[in-house]
Design a protein around this motif. Structure first.
Motif, PDB file in Angstrom:
ATOM      1  N   PHE A  20       0.871  12.974   7.929  1.00 12.82           N
ATOM      2  CA  PHE A  20       0.333  12.293   9.284  1.00 12.82           C
ATOM      3  C   PHE A  20      -0.683  11.294   8.941  1.00 12.82           C
ATOM      4  CE2 PHE A  20       2.161  16.105  11.584  1.00 12.82           C
ATOM      5  CZ  PHE A  20       3.432  15.624  12.176  1.00 12.82           C
ATOM      6  N   ASN A  21      -1.707  11.808   8.235  1.00  7.01           N
ATOM      7  CA  ASN A  21      -2.786  11.010   7.835  1.00  7.01           C
ATOM      8  C   ASN A  21      -2.260   9.433   7.146  1.00  7.01           C
ATOM      9  OD1 ASN A  21      -5.651   9.931   7.641  1.00  7.01           O
ATOM     10  ND2 ASN A  21      -5.620  10.617   5.679  1.00  7.01           N
ATOM     11  N   ILE A  22      -1.478   9.927   6.067  1.00 12.74           N
ATOM     12  CA  ILE A  22      -0.984   8.523   5.113  1.00 12.74           C
ATOM     13  C   ILE A  22      -0.014   7.991   6.172  1.00 12.74           C
ATOM     14  CG2 ILE A  22      -1.573   9.566   2.952  1.00 12.74           C
ATOM     15  CD1 ILE A  22       1.131  10.291   2.455  1.00 12.74           C
ATOM     16  N   THR A  23       0.715   8.581   7.025  1.00 14.27           N
ATOM     17  CA  THR A  23       1.443   8.009   7.792  1.00 14.27           C
ATOM     18  C   THR A  23       0.846   6.893   8.560  1.00 14.27           C
ATOM     19  OG1 THR A  23       3.352   9.427   7.864  1.00 14.27           O
ATOM     20  CG2 THR A  23       3.328   8.101   9.649  1.00 14.27           C
ATOM     21  N   LEU A  24      -0.162   7.352   9.154  1.00 22.20           N
ATOM     22  CA  LEU A  24      -1.009   6.569  10.156  1.00 22.20           C
ATOM     23  C   LEU A  24      -1.728   5.223   9.227  1.00 22.20           C
ATOM     24  CD1 LEU A  24      -2.933   9.093  12.364  1.00 22.20           C
ATOM     25  CD2 LEU A  24      -1.269   7.389  13.011  1.00 22.20           C
ATOM     26  N   TYR A  47       0.729  -1.074  -0.093  1.00 26.80           N
ATOM     27  CA  TYR A  47       0.049  -0.050  -0.035  1.00 26.80           C
ATOM     28  C   TYR A  47       1.007   1.233   0.053  1.00 26.80           C
ATOM     29  CZ  TYR A  47      -3.541   3.372   1.900  1.00 26.80           C
ATOM     30  OH  TYR A  47      -4.090   4.424   2.142  1.00 26.80           O
ATOM     31  N   ARG A  48       0.744   2.215  -1.079  1.00 23.07           N
ATOM     32  CA  ARG A  48       1.552   3.402  -1.056  1.00 23.07           C
ATOM     33  C   ARG A  48       0.743   4.447  -1.571  1.00 23.07           C
ATOM     34  NH1 ARG A  48       4.933   1.237   1.621  1.00 23.07           N
ATOM     35  NH2 ARG A  48       6.928   0.548   0.954  1.00 23.07           N
ATOM     36  N   PRO A  49       0.199   5.110  -0.545  1.00 22.91           N
ATOM     37  CA  PRO A  49      -0.537   6.281  -0.883  1.00 22.91           C
ATOM     38  C   PRO A  49       0.215   7.389  -1.542  1.00 22.91           C
ATOM     39  CG  PRO A  49      -0.604   6.180   1.406  1.00 22.91           C
ATOM     40  CD  PRO A  49       0.132   4.907   0.837  1.00 22.91           C
ATOM     41  N   PRO A  50      -0.053   8.177  -2.292  1.00 25.63           N
ATOM     42  CA  PRO A  50       0.799   9.342  -2.774  1.00 25.63           C
ATOM     43  C   PRO A  50       1.218  10.102  -1.594  1.00 25.63           C
ATOM     44  CG  PRO A  50      -1.521   9.825  -3.229  1.00 25.63           C
ATOM     45  CD  PRO A  50      -1.300   8.366  -2.783  1.00 25.63           C
ATOM     46  N   LEU A  51       2.765  10.590  -1.363  1.00 22.43           N
ATOM     47  CA  LEU A  51       3.208  11.243  -0.372  1.00 22.43           C
ATOM     48  C   LEU A  51       2.645  12.707  -0.429  1.00 22.43           C
ATOM     49  CD1 LEU A  51       5.345  11.363   1.596  1.00 22.43           C
ATOM     50  CD2 LEU A  51       6.965  12.091   0.132  1.00 22.43           C
ATOM     51  N   ILE A  52       2.819  13.500  -1.161  1.00 21.18           N
ATOM     52  CA  ILE A  52       2.254  14.739  -1.288  1.00 21.18           C
ATOM     53  C   ILE A  52       1.536  15.149  -2.533  1.00 21.18           C
ATOM     54  CG2 ILE A  52       2.481  17.310  -0.625  1.00 21.18           C
ATOM     55  CD1 ILE A  52       4.585  16.486   1.238  1.00 21.18           C
ATOM     56  N   GLN A  53       0.441  15.500  -2.556  1.00 27.51           N
ATOM     57  CA  GLN A  53       0.000  16.206  -3.808  1.00 27.51           C
ATOM     58  C   GLN A  53      -0.353  17.511  -3.602  1.00 27.51           C
ATOM     59  OE1 GLN A  53      -3.527  13.744  -3.959  1.00 27.51           O
ATOM     60  NE2 GLN A  53      -2.588  12.187  -5.042  1.00 27.51           N
ATOM     61  N   PRO A  54       0.760  18.541  -3.915  1.00 25.28           N
ATOM     62  CA  PRO A  54       0.539  20.079  -3.616  1.00 25.28           C
ATOM     63  C   PRO A  54      -0.803  20.680  -4.179  1.00 25.28           C
ATOM     64  CG  PRO A  54       2.776  19.359  -4.428  1.00 25.28           C
ATOM     65  CD  PRO A  54       1.962  18.415  -4.440  1.00 25.28           C
ATOM     66  N   GLU A  55      -1.180  20.081  -5.198  1.00 21.15           N
ATOM     67  CA  GLU A  55      -2.335  21.016  -5.871  1.00 21.15           C
ATOM     68  C   GLU A  55      -3.582  20.592  -4.929  1.00 21.15           C
ATOM     69  OE1 GLU A  55      -2.024  16.974  -7.961  1.00 21.15           O
ATOM     70  OE2 GLU A  55      -0.520  18.634  -7.172  1.00 21.15           O
ATOM     71  N   SER A  76       7.289   0.585   6.585  1.00 22.84           N
ATOM     72  CA  SER A  76       6.549   1.159   5.503  1.00 22.84           C
ATOM     73  C   SER A  76       6.155   2.914   5.504  1.00 22.84           C
ATOM     74  CB  SER A  76       5.168   0.549   5.073  1.00 22.84           C
ATOM     75  OG  SER A  76       5.618  -0.734   4.826  1.00 22.84           O
ATOM     76  N   CYS A  77       6.308   3.429   6.812  1.00 24.19           N
ATOM     77  CA  CYS A  77       6.118   4.693   7.005  1.00 24.19           C
ATOM     78  C   CYS A  77       7.398   5.312   6.827  1.00 24.19           C
ATOM     79  CB  CYS A  77       5.727   4.926   8.393  1.00 24.19           C
ATOM     80  SG  CYS A  77       4.323   4.076   9.065  1.00 24.19           S
ATOM     81  N   THR A  78       8.518   5.147   6.550  1.00 30.16           N
ATOM     82  CA  THR A  78       9.726   5.722   6.638  1.00 30.16           C
ATOM     83  C   THR A  78       9.570   6.818   5.356  1.00 30.16           C
ATOM     84  OG1 THR A  78      10.854   3.697   7.267  1.00 30.16           O
ATOM     85  CG2 THR A  78      12.124   5.707   6.084  1.00 30.16           C
ATOM     86  N   PRO A  79       9.055   6.415   4.133  1.00 31.73           N
ATOM     87  CA  PRO A  79       9.091   7.697   3.276  1.00 31.73           C
ATOM     88  C   PRO A  79       8.383   8.784   3.829  1.00 31.73           C
ATOM     89  CG  PRO A  79       8.694   5.645   2.238  1.00 31.73           C
ATOM     90  CD  PRO A  79       8.673   5.538   3.613  1.00 31.73           C
ATOM     91  N   TYR A  80       7.150   8.682   4.538  1.00 40.42           N
ATOM     92  CA  TYR A  80       6.314   9.783   4.813  1.00 40.42           C
ATOM     93  C   TYR A  80       7.081  10.203   6.117  1.00 40.42           C
ATOM     94  CZ  TYR A  80       3.367   6.843   2.200  1.00 40.42           C
ATOM     95  OH  TYR A  80       3.045   5.921   1.091  1.00 40.42           O
ATOM     96  N   LEU A  81       7.658   9.615   6.843  1.00 40.10           N
ATOM     97  CA  LEU A  81       8.307  10.142   8.019  1.00 40.10           C
ATOM     98  C   LEU A  81       9.442  11.252   7.459  1.00 40.10           C
ATOM     99  CD1 LEU A  81       8.274   7.536  10.723  1.00 40.10           C
ATOM    100  CD2 LEU A  81       6.896   9.627  10.777  1.00 40.10           C
ATOM    101  N   GLN A  82      10.202  10.759   6.566  1.00 45.47           N
ATOM    102  CA  GLN A  82      11.378  11.487   5.907  1.00 45.47           C
ATOM    103  C   GLN A  82      10.886  12.747   5.163  1.00 45.47           C
ATOM    104  OE1 GLN A  82      13.179   8.321   3.632  1.00 45.47           O
ATOM    105  NE2 GLN A  82      14.586   7.730   5.356  1.00 45.47           N
ATOM    106  N   SER A  83       9.598  12.702   4.888  1.00 42.33           N
ATOM    107  CA  SER A  83       9.433  13.903   4.286  1.00 42.33           C
ATOM    108  C   SER A  83       8.622  15.151   5.262  1.00 42.33           C
ATOM    109  CB  SER A  83       7.886  13.663   3.438  1.00 42.33           C
ATOM    110  OG  SER A  83       6.831  13.483   4.143  1.00 42.33           O
ATOM    111  N   LEU A  84       8.724  14.733   6.350  1.00 41.34           N
ATOM    112  CA  LEU A  84       8.307  15.726   7.398  1.00 41.34           C
ATOM    113  C   LEU A  84       9.065  16.949   7.530  1.00 41.34           C
ATOM    114  CD1 LEU A  84       6.548  13.341  10.038  1.00 41.34           C
ATOM    115  CD2 LEU A  84       5.446  15.056   8.734  1.00 41.34           C
ATOM    116  N   PRO A  85      10.608  16.735   7.688  1.00 36.22           N
ATOM    117  CA  PRO A  85      11.203  17.930   7.749  1.00 36.22           C
ATOM    118  C   PRO A  85      11.253  19.025   6.447  1.00 36.22           C
ATOM    119  CG  PRO A  85      12.578  16.108   8.269  1.00 36.22           C
ATOM    120  CD  PRO A  85      11.223  15.605   7.891  1.00 36.22           C
TER     121      PRO A  85
END
Length: 125
Positions: free
Chosen positions: A85-89, A3-11, A99-108
């Motif tokens: 945070f939602n997709i991390t959860l 399961y890989r939801p999109p990280l961020i969709q700025p639009e 599997s949360c690592t990419p999302y946590l790495q995006s937080l900074p």
């Protein structure tokens, strides 16, 4: 398949919805500043605790901290942070911490964008 939801969709996800915060605070500038200051302090403390929970393999504690951050981010209008945070959860629940690592790495990056946006927002007071 993982399961890989999109990280961020700025639009689709604003960095910050200032109108939401203004409406929630009655557009009282002192209250807005207090809410933002409390959020910034709480964010730092909860992220530290979330990392400590991971090191101690306290996954329930990690979930609690990230869930609280998701809620508080949404409450003040930090939409992009709320999304991360939602997709991390969601990923954590379905696949576990690794599997949360990419999302946590995006937080900074996402928190930096938020802080930069807040500087501009505060300058408008």
């Amino acid at each position: 398949m993982l399961y890989r939801p999109p990280l961020i969709q700025p639009e689709e996800f604003l960095i910050f919805d200032a109108q939401q915060l203004r409406e929630a605070t009655g557009n009282e500038l002192a209250l807005i500043e207090e809410v933002l200051s409390l959020y910034e302090t709480d964010y730092e403390e909860r992220m530290l605790r979330a990392h400590q929970c991971l090191q101690a393999e306290d996954y329930e504690g990690f979930h609690r901290e990230i869930h609280t951050l998701k809620g508080s981010s949404g409450a003040i209008g930090a939409k992009r942070l709320e999304h991360v945070f939602n997709i991390t959860l969601r990923t954590f629940k379905k696949e576990g911490f690794e599997s949360c690592t990419p999302y946590l790495q995006s937080l900074p990056q996402v928190i930096q964008e938020f802080k930069e946006y807040l500087q501009t927002f505060r300058a408008q007071f």
